[in-house]
Write a protein that holds these residues in place. Structure first.
Motif, mmCIF file in Angstrom:
data_model
loop_
_atom_site.group_PDB
_atom_site.id
_atom_site.type_symbol
_atom_site.label_atom_id
_atom_site.label_comp_id
_atom_site.label_asym_id
_atom_site.label_seq_id
_atom_site.Cartn_x
_atom_site.Cartn_y
_atom_site.Cartn_z
ATOM 1 N N LEU A 161 0.835 -1.184 0.000
ATOM 2 C CA LEU A 161 0.000 0.000 0.000
ATOM 3 C C LEU A 161 0.871 1.235 0.000
ATOM 4 O O LEU A 161 2.018 1.196 0.407
ATOM 5 C CB LEU A 161 -0.962 0.007 1.196
ATOM 6 N N ARG A 162 0.287 2.304 -0.500
ATOM 7 C CA ARG A 162 1.004 3.577 -0.561
ATOM 8 C C ARG A 162 0.486 4.475 0.547
ATOM 9 O O ARG A 162 -0.716 4.584 0.737
ATOM 10 C CB ARG A 162 0.783 4.221 -1.926
ATOM 11 N N LEU A 163 1.422 5.084 1.256
ATOM 12 C CA LEU A 163 1.063 5.953 2.374
ATOM 13 C C LEU A 163 1.794 7.283 2.235
ATOM 14 O O LEU A 163 2.904 7.327 1.730
ATOM 15 C CB LEU A 163 1.479 5.313 3.709
ATOM 16 N N PRO A 164 1.190 8.346 2.748
ATOM 17 C CA PRO A 164 1.927 9.614 2.774
ATOM 18 C C PRO A 164 3.101 9.487 3.745
ATOM 19 O O PRO A 164 3.027 8.749 4.737
ATOM 20 C CB PRO A 164 0.903 10.630 3.263
ATOM 21 N N PRO A 165 4.183 10.190 3.460
ATOM 22 C CA PRO A 165 5.387 10.054 4.291
ATOM 23 C C PRO A 165 5.147 10.311 5.782
ATOM 24 O O PRO A 165 5.691 9.601 6.626
ATOM 25 C CB PRO A 165 6.355 11.092 3.714
ATOM 26 N N ASP A 166 4.320 11.303 6.125
ATOM 27 C CA ASP A 166 4.119 11.599 7.543
ATOM 28 C C ASP A 166 3.427 10.442 8.255
ATOM 29 O O ASP A 166 3.756 10.122 9.401
ATOM 30 C CB ASP A 166 3.356 12.905 7.740
ATOM 31 N N LEU A 167 2.483 9.772 7.593
ATOM 32 C CA LEU A 167 1.822 8.620 8.196
ATOM 33 C C LEU A 167 2.810 7.472 8.361
ATOM 34 O O LEU A 167 2.815 6.796 9.390
ATOM 35 C CB LEU A 167 0.616 8.179 7.350
ATOM 36 N N THR A 168 3.670 7.273 7.379
ATOM 37 C CA THR A 168 4.681 6.217 7.476
ATOM 38 C C THR A 168 5.601 6.471 8.663
ATOM 39 O O THR A 168 5.884 5.554 9.440
ATOM 40 C CB THR A 168 5.506 6.151 6.172
ATOM 41 N N HIS A 169 6.030 7.702 8.830
ATOM 42 C CA HIS A 169 6.940 8.031 9.947
ATOM 43 C C HIS A 169 6.248 7.818 11.292
ATOM 44 O O HIS A 169 6.840 7.268 12.221
ATOM 45 C CB HIS A 169 7.450 9.474 9.833
ATOM 46 N N ARG A 170 4.979 8.236 11.385
ATOM 47 C CA ARG A 170 4.254 8.061 12.643
ATOM 48 C C ARG A 170 4.013 6.582 12.938
ATOM 49 O O ARG A 170 4.131 6.142 14.080
ATOM 50 C CB ARG A 170 2.929 8.829 12.610
ATOM 51 N N PHE A 171 3.703 5.797 11.889
ATOM 52 C CA PHE A 171 3.483 4.366 12.088
ATOM 53 C C PHE A 171 4.789 3.693 12.512
ATOM 54 O O PHE A 171 4.805 2.851 13.405
ATOM 55 C CB PHE A 171 2.933 3.705 10.818
ATOM 56 N N ASP A 172 5.893 4.057 11.869
ATOM 57 C CA ASP A 172 7.194 3.490 12.248
ATOM 58 C C ASP A 172 7.519 3.788 13.711
ATOM 59 O O ASP A 172 8.036 2.932 14.426
ATOM 60 C CB ASP A 172 8.303 4.035 11.349
ATOM 61 N N ALA A 173 7.200 5.007 14.148
ATOM 62 C CA ALA A 173 7.461 5.363 15.546
ATOM 63 C C ALA A 173 6.621 4.497 16.474
ATOM 64 O O ALA A 173 7.106 4.023 17.513
ATOM 65 C CB ALA A 173 7.162 6.847 15.775
ATOM 66 N N ALA A 174 5.354 4.277 16.115
ATOM 67 C CA ALA A 174 4.484 3.437 16.950
ATOM 68 C C ALA A 174 4.940 1.982 16.907
ATOM 69 O O ALA A 174 4.841 1.257 17.898
ATOM 70 C CB ALA A 174 3.037 3.557 16.476
ATOM 71 N N ALA A 175 5.453 1.530 15.758
ATOM 72 C CA ALA A 175 5.840 0.128 15.591
ATOM 73 C C ALA A 175 7.201 -0.175 16.213
ATOM 74 O O ALA A 175 7.501 -1.345 16.480
ATOM 75 C CB ALA A 175 5.856 -0.227 14.112
ATOM 76 N N ALA A 176 7.997 0.848 16.464
ATOM 77 C CA ALA A 176 9.353 0.621 16.973
ATOM 78 C C ALA A 176 9.346 -0.161 18.276
ATOM 79 O O ALA A 176 10.184 -1.053 18.482
ATOM 80 C CB ALA A 176 10.070 1.957 17.151
ATOM 81 N N ASP A 177 8.422 0.137 19.164
ATOM 82 C CA ASP A 177 8.361 -0.548 20.459
ATOM 83 C C ASP A 177 7.624 -1.884 20.380
ATOM 84 O O ASP A 177 7.480 -2.567 21.383
ATOM 85 C CB ASP A 177 7.649 0.343 21.489
ATOM 86 N N GLN A 178 7.124 -2.236 19.199
ATOM 87 C CA GLN A 178 6.301 -3.437 19.086
ATOM 88 C C GLN A 178 6.890 -4.449 18.111
ATOM 89 O O GLN A 178 6.180 -5.294 17.587
ATOM 90 C CB GLN A 178 4.890 -3.044 18.656
ATOM 91 N N GLY A 179 8.179 -4.336 17.838
ATOM 92 C CA GLY A 179 8.833 -5.318 16.989
ATOM 93 C C GLY A 179 8.914 -4.939 15.526
ATOM 94 O O GLY A 179 9.279 -5.772 14.704
ATOM 95 N N GLY A 180 8.577 -3.736 15.186
ATOM 96 C CA GLY A 180 8.705 -3.287 13.808
ATOM 97 C C GLY A 180 7.391 -3.285 13.046
ATOM 98 O O GLY A 180 6.356 -3.724 13.537
ATOM 99 N N ARG A 181 7.497 -2.777 11.826
ATOM 100 C CA ARG A 181 6.320 -2.625 10.973
ATOM 101 C C ARG A 181 5.574 -3.933 10.741
ATOM 102 O O ARG A 181 4.366 -4.015 10.926
ATOM 103 C CB ARG A 181 6.745 -2.141 9.581
ATOM 104 N N SER A 182 6.295 -4.922 10.263
ATOM 105 C CA SER A 182 5.644 -6.181 9.878
ATOM 106 C C SER A 182 4.926 -6.821 11.055
ATOM 107 O O SER A 182 3.784 -7.271 10.934
ATOM 108 C CB SER A 182 6.666 -7.161 9.302
ATOM 109 N N ARG A 183 5.590 -6.860 12.194
ATOM 110 C CA ARG A 183 4.978 -7.509 13.359
ATOM 111 C C ARG A 183 3.710 -6.764 13.799
ATOM 112 O O ARG A 183 2.682 -7.378 14.075
ATOM 113 C CB ARG A 183 5.984 -7.579 14.502
ATOM 114 N N LEU A 184 3.778 -5.431 13.850
ATOM 115 C CA LEU A 184 2.611 -4.661 14.256
ATOM 116 C C LEU A 184 1.478 -4.806 13.237
ATOM 117 O O LEU A 184 0.324 -5.005 13.611
ATOM 118 C CB LEU A 184 2.962 -3.182 14.442
ATOM 119 N N LEU A 185 1.800 -4.740 11.952
ATOM 120 C CA LEU A 185 0.769 -4.917 10.923
ATOM 121 C C LEU A 185 0.127 -6.297 11.020
ATOM 122 O O LEU A 185 -1.091 -6.439 10.919
ATOM 123 C CB LEU A 185 1.360 -4.713 9.532
ATOM 124 N N ARG A 186 0.944 -7.332 11.199
ATOM 125 C CA ARG A 186 0.412 -8.687 11.332
ATOM 126 C C ARG A 186 -0.531 -8.774 12.522
ATOM 127 O O ARG A 186 -1.624 -9.341 12.433
ATOM 128 C CB ARG A 186 1.576 -9.673 11.483
#
Length: 173
Positions: free
Chosen positions: A6-31
């Motif tokens: 999926l395509r996301l605006p850069p600011d949303l990607t940065h905010r999601f990465d920040a939220a995912a950092a403490d949860q094992g990363g993007r893939s783990r949080l998305l899963r």
């Protein structure tokens, strides 16, 4: 494994990465989010008109045209896709297409007209229910005239906004 892109605006990607950092990363949080959504009971189909379908239109432009499209879209505060869809909707439906700031401004105009209308109704009610001497009556009538002028100015501004919007999206002559 399947892959979802999926395509996301850069600011949303940065905010999601920040939220995912403490949860094992993007893939783990998305899963985890997807598993939670998949466990939720499916909504029961509702009776009524079918939901509107949307289709995908792919458009290839040359580099120069793409740059011009990006400039036009940015000037309106829209993405390339939003601008292109607005242009198509304008031509198909012959209605104005407003950017978010323009739509918010029109909502504010509507709010102001409503406020003025309430004031006019209060004055008219007061004029209908009370007996006033000449000076008070003249003052109330003057206030009604001021409201009438203000309403006319707002209506004229709305007309200009719609005409300008229609002219913007109209084909070049």
């Amino acid at each position: 494994m399947d892959r979802i892109t999926l395509r996301l605006p850069p600011d949303l990607t940065h905010r999601f990465d920040a939220a995912a950092a403490d949860q094992g990363g993007r893939s783990r949080l998305l899963r985890r989010l997807m598993e939670g959504a998949a466990q939720a009971p499916l909504p029961t189909p509702r009776e009524g008109p079918p939901t509107a379908r949307s289709g995908k239109l792919t458009l290839r432009l040359g580099e120069a045209d793409l740059r011009l499209l990006e400039v036009e879209a940015a000037a309106m505060g829209l993405s390339r896709t939003q601008w292109s869809a607005a242009l198509i909707r304008r031509r198909l439906h012959d209605r104005p297409q407003f950017s978010r700031p323009e739509a918010l401004a029109l909502i504010e105009v509507r709010r102001e007209l409503r406020r003025i209308g309430v004031n006019v109704n209060q004055i008219a009610r007061a004029l209908n229910t009370t007996v006033m001497d000449g000076a008070v009556l003249d003052l109330e009538l003057a206030q009604l005239g001021a409201f009438q002028a203000e309403i006319s100015a707002w209506v004229d501004a709305l007309g200009e906004a719609f005409e300008g919007n229609l002219a913007y999206w109209a084909p070049a002559s």
